[in-house]
Design a protein around this motif. Structure first.
Motif, short mmCIF file in Angstrom:
data_model
loop_
_atom_site.label_atom_id
_atom_site.label_comp_id
_atom_site.label_asym_id
_atom_site.label_seq_id
_atom_site.Cartn_x
_atom_site.Cartn_y
_atom_site.Cartn_z
N ALA A 60 14.45 -46.45 -4.39
CA ALA A 60 15.39 -45.86 -5.35
C ALA A 60 16.30 -44.90 -4.61
CB ALA A 60 14.64 -45.13 -6.47
N VAL A 61 17.45 -44.62 -5.22
CA VAL A 61 18.44 -43.71 -4.63
C VAL A 61 18.74 -42.60 -5.63
CG1 VAL A 61 20.81 -43.49 -3.77
CG2 VAL A 61 19.47 -45.55 -3.23
N VAL A 62 18.79 -41.37 -5.13
CA VAL A 62 19.14 -40.21 -5.96
C VAL A 62 20.44 -39.62 -5.43
CG1 VAL A 62 18.42 -37.92 -6.75
CG2 VAL A 62 16.70 -39.72 -6.43
N ILE A 63 21.44 -39.50 -6.30
CA ILE A 63 22.74 -38.94 -5.93
C ILE A 63 22.93 -37.62 -6.65
CG2 ILE A 63 25.23 -39.29 -5.90
CD1 ILE A 63 23.78 -41.32 -4.19
N ASN A 64 23.00 -36.53 -5.90
CA ASN A 64 23.13 -35.18 -6.44
C ASN A 64 24.36 -34.54 -5.81
OD1 ASN A 64 22.83 -32.24 -6.27
ND2 ASN A 64 20.81 -32.50 -7.15
N ILE A 65 25.35 -34.15 -6.65
CA ILE A 65 26.63 -33.69 -6.10
C ILE A 65 26.71 -32.18 -5.93
CG2 ILE A 65 27.74 -35.67 -7.22
CD1 ILE A 65 29.24 -33.43 -8.93
N GLY A 66 25.59 -31.51 -5.87
CA GLY A 66 25.58 -30.04 -5.84
C GLY A 66 26.46 -29.42 -4.77
N THR A 67 26.39 -29.93 -3.54
CA THR A 67 27.21 -29.39 -2.45
C THR A 67 28.10 -30.49 -1.89
OG1 THR A 67 25.35 -29.73 -0.93
CG2 THR A 67 25.64 -27.51 -1.82
N VAL A 68 28.71 -31.24 -2.78
CA VAL A 68 29.53 -32.38 -2.39
C VAL A 68 30.76 -31.92 -1.60
CG1 VAL A 68 30.93 -32.39 -4.50
CG2 VAL A 68 30.54 -34.53 -3.23
N ASP A 69 31.17 -32.73 -0.65
CA ASP A 69 32.47 -32.60 0.00
C ASP A 69 33.02 -34.00 0.20
OD1 ASP A 69 31.24 -33.69 2.28
OD2 ASP A 69 31.11 -31.78 3.31
N GLU A 70 34.19 -34.11 0.83
CA GLU A 70 34.83 -35.41 0.95
C GLU A 70 33.99 -36.40 1.75
OE1 GLU A 70 37.83 -32.45 -0.21
OE2 GLU A 70 36.23 -32.51 1.29
N TYR A 71 33.26 -35.93 2.75
CA TYR A 71 32.41 -36.81 3.54
C TYR A 71 31.23 -37.30 2.71
CZ TYR A 71 29.59 -38.59 7.40
OH TYR A 71 28.85 -39.40 8.23
N TRP A 72 30.54 -36.35 2.08
CA TRP A 72 29.37 -36.72 1.27
C TRP A 72 29.78 -37.61 0.10
CZ3 TRP A 72 24.69 -33.04 0.56
CH2 TRP A 72 24.29 -32.54 1.80
N GLU A 73 30.96 -37.38 -0.44
CA GLU A 73 31.45 -38.21 -1.54
C GLU A 73 31.45 -39.69 -1.14
OE1 GLU A 73 35.67 -39.00 -3.96
OE2 GLU A 73 35.48 -37.33 -2.55
N GLU A 74 31.99 -39.99 0.01
CA GLU A 74 32.04 -41.38 0.45
C GLU A 74 30.65 -41.93 0.71
OE1 GLU A 74 34.75 -43.16 0.26
OE2 GLU A 74 35.75 -41.35 -0.46
N ALA A 75 29.76 -41.10 1.27
CA ALA A 75 28.39 -41.53 1.50
C ALA A 75 27.68 -41.85 0.19
CB ALA A 75 27.63 -40.46 2.27
N MET A 76 27.91 -41.03 -0.82
CA MET A 76 27.30 -41.26 -2.13
C MET A 76 27.77 -42.57 -2.74
SD MET A 76 27.62 -37.41 -3.68
CE MET A 76 26.59 -36.07 -3.06
N LEU A 77 29.05 -42.83 -2.64
CA LEU A 77 29.60 -44.07 -3.20
C LEU A 77 29.04 -45.29 -2.47
CD1 LEU A 77 33.23 -42.81 -3.64
CD2 LEU A 77 31.76 -43.59 -5.51
N LEU A 78 28.94 -45.21 -1.16
CA LEU A 78 28.38 -46.33 -0.38
C LEU A 78 26.93 -46.60 -0.78
CD1 LEU A 78 29.82 -45.49 3.16
CD2 LEU A 78 30.43 -47.47 1.75
N ALA A 79 26.14 -45.53 -0.93
CA ALA A 79 24.73 -45.70 -1.28
C ALA A 79 24.58 -46.27 -2.68
CB ALA A 79 24.00 -44.37 -1.16
#
Length: 267
Positions: A60-79
């Motif tokens: 399973a995958v958990v996506i938590n945007i608490g400290t999101v930035d532009e890099y993490w945003e793309e990683a979250m979308l890919l996952a």
């Protein structure tokens, strides 16, 4: 229902599901330790070069945007895209939804992928659904759980999601069901990251049952009952945090079933 939920707890313990977390760095330690305490195995990885591979090997995958930035945003979308491709469960934790335009932009992109489960406080759920105007105070809620029911129903119907509104009473909503959970302790609000921890534990339970409703209820009930029991032997938030981890690990069926408070409503 109590026995069914307890069987899910045992399945997590016995199967050690692998949960890939792209989560905020404020809570990584407690989240990883809580997953280990319930019997799951955590991965914390956000490098764009590997998140699709991590999502592929995880349960399973958990996506938590608490400290999101532009890099993490793309990683979250890919996952999330990879989880959808492989038909693996994933959960969206919309931390701070409504606080800034950028945060809402990220959430709109993630929502377009139809997360199977969404968990947030009432203000976050309202902001996410754009069903009302409210002020989000950081990551704390300024609205009560029952004020977000309409917004949660909107999300459930439009994204085929199971929505969990966290608060003094947790409310779990799908297209045709609404369940209230009344466990927990007020001192739990003094520990940062327990909402994020709840999302991660839900991720673990999604691995062991196809019934999303039961997965969310089992995870939320387990954490909140552990919090109740831990509070009885804690002098403050510091000892409570440690005692919650211990109780997640050692809770018995009698303790769980004896404390469980849930109510099923007709939608």
């Amino acid at each position: 229902m109590e026995n069914t939920l307890w069987q899910h707890i045992l399945r997590v313990r016995n199967n050690a599901p692998l949960v890939h977390n792209i989560t905020n760095y404020v809570v990584m330690n407690i989240t990883a330790n809580a997953l280990l305490a319930v019997g799951a195995s955590p991965i914390m990885a956000h490098a764009k070069s590997e998140v699709k591979d991590m999502a592929a090997i995880a349960d399973a995958v958990v996506i938590n945007i608490g400290t999101v930035d532009e890099y993490w945003e793309e990683a979250m979308l890919l996952a999330a895209e990879k989880a959808n491709e492989l038909q693996k469960p994933w959960i969206l934790d919309p931390v701070g939804a409504g606080a800034t335009p950028y945060r809402d932009q990220v959430l709109n992109r993630l929502l377009s992928l139809d997360p199977p489960v969404i968990r947030g406080n009432a203000s976050e759920i309202i902001a996410l659904a754009k069903a009302n105007t409210t002020v989000t105070k950081g990551v704390d809620s300024t609205a009560l759980s029952n004020e977000a029911v309409e917004a949660a129903q909107f999300l459930a119907e439009n994204h085929n999601s199971m929505v969990c509104i966290s608060g003094e009473t947790d409310i779990v909503i799908s297209k045709n069901q609404r369940i209230s959970l009344k466990n927990g302790h007020v001192m739990m609000t003094k520990i940062t990251g327990l909402g994020c921890t709840a999302s991660a534990i839900i991720g673990a339970f999604l691995c062991v049952t196809e019934n999303k409703t039961e997965a969310v209820i089992a995870a939320m009930s387990l954490l909140n009952i552990a919090g109740e029991l831990a509070a009885e032997q804690s002098n403050g938030p510091g000892s409570l945090q440690v005692n919650i981890l211990d109780k997640l690990y050692s809770i018995t069926q009698e303790e769980f079933s004896g404390r469980l408070k849930l109510q099923n409503h007709d939608n």
